[in-house]
Design a protein around this motif. Sequence first.
Motif: not given
Length: 225
Positions: A150-178
């Motif tokens: 449940p760490y944020p690493d993959m989402v933050l890596t995605a932000l860095l790798r796609t050069q997204t400029d803010s975490v507030r411009r991210i949507a995350v979707a999944g089927d688990t609590g993690y």
Amino acid sequence: MTTDIRLVVLDMAGTTVADDGLVERAFRAAADELGVEAGDAEHQRMLEHVRATMGESKISVFRHLFGAEDRAQRANLAFESAYHDLVDAGHCSALPGAAEAIEQLRSAGRKVVLTTGFSRATQDRILKALGWEEIADLTLCPAEAGRGRPYPDMVLTALLRTQTDSVRRIAVAGDTGYDMLTGTRAGASVVAGVLTGAHREERLRADGATHVLASVAELPALLDG
């Protein structure tokens, strides 16, 4: 809802890819490799832990269950081998509307990143089986980001790798609590739980879901609404 979302981070098994019990079937092979007999109390305890931690990095799950690193690695190898056999036998399919949703998201100018709790080898096996090698802007597994859910690493890596400029411009979707914990810990504006996989609405909301959808097919409309 908002046109400000520029990066969408999607889980695979249970969210965009049908699970149909494949994780549990592969776990049984791993438990058998380590001498845990199906049907006994220890096997049931382990299976309940696997269900509760759906979405977590699989090697982390096996380290918890089997302790010693060599035993965890043996279990993980057996799990991956069994899962690969199931995928190769045709037991892998996209969830209805998932591919279309990804296409809609990207057509709207959003980057899409597919993430998993599996290894890169297993992730690639699934992508190849579905013909999804080019469906997303990026695919990530835990080993490529530092830590898995449940760490944020993959989402933050995605932000860095796609050069997204803010975490507030991210949507995350999944089927688990993690998945929900990962999204909230990364600071995503939208953390959407879907009801096509492991966990029900109560667990998803308890772990931080801002929205609960019937399936990922509803996500483009939510973001464009």
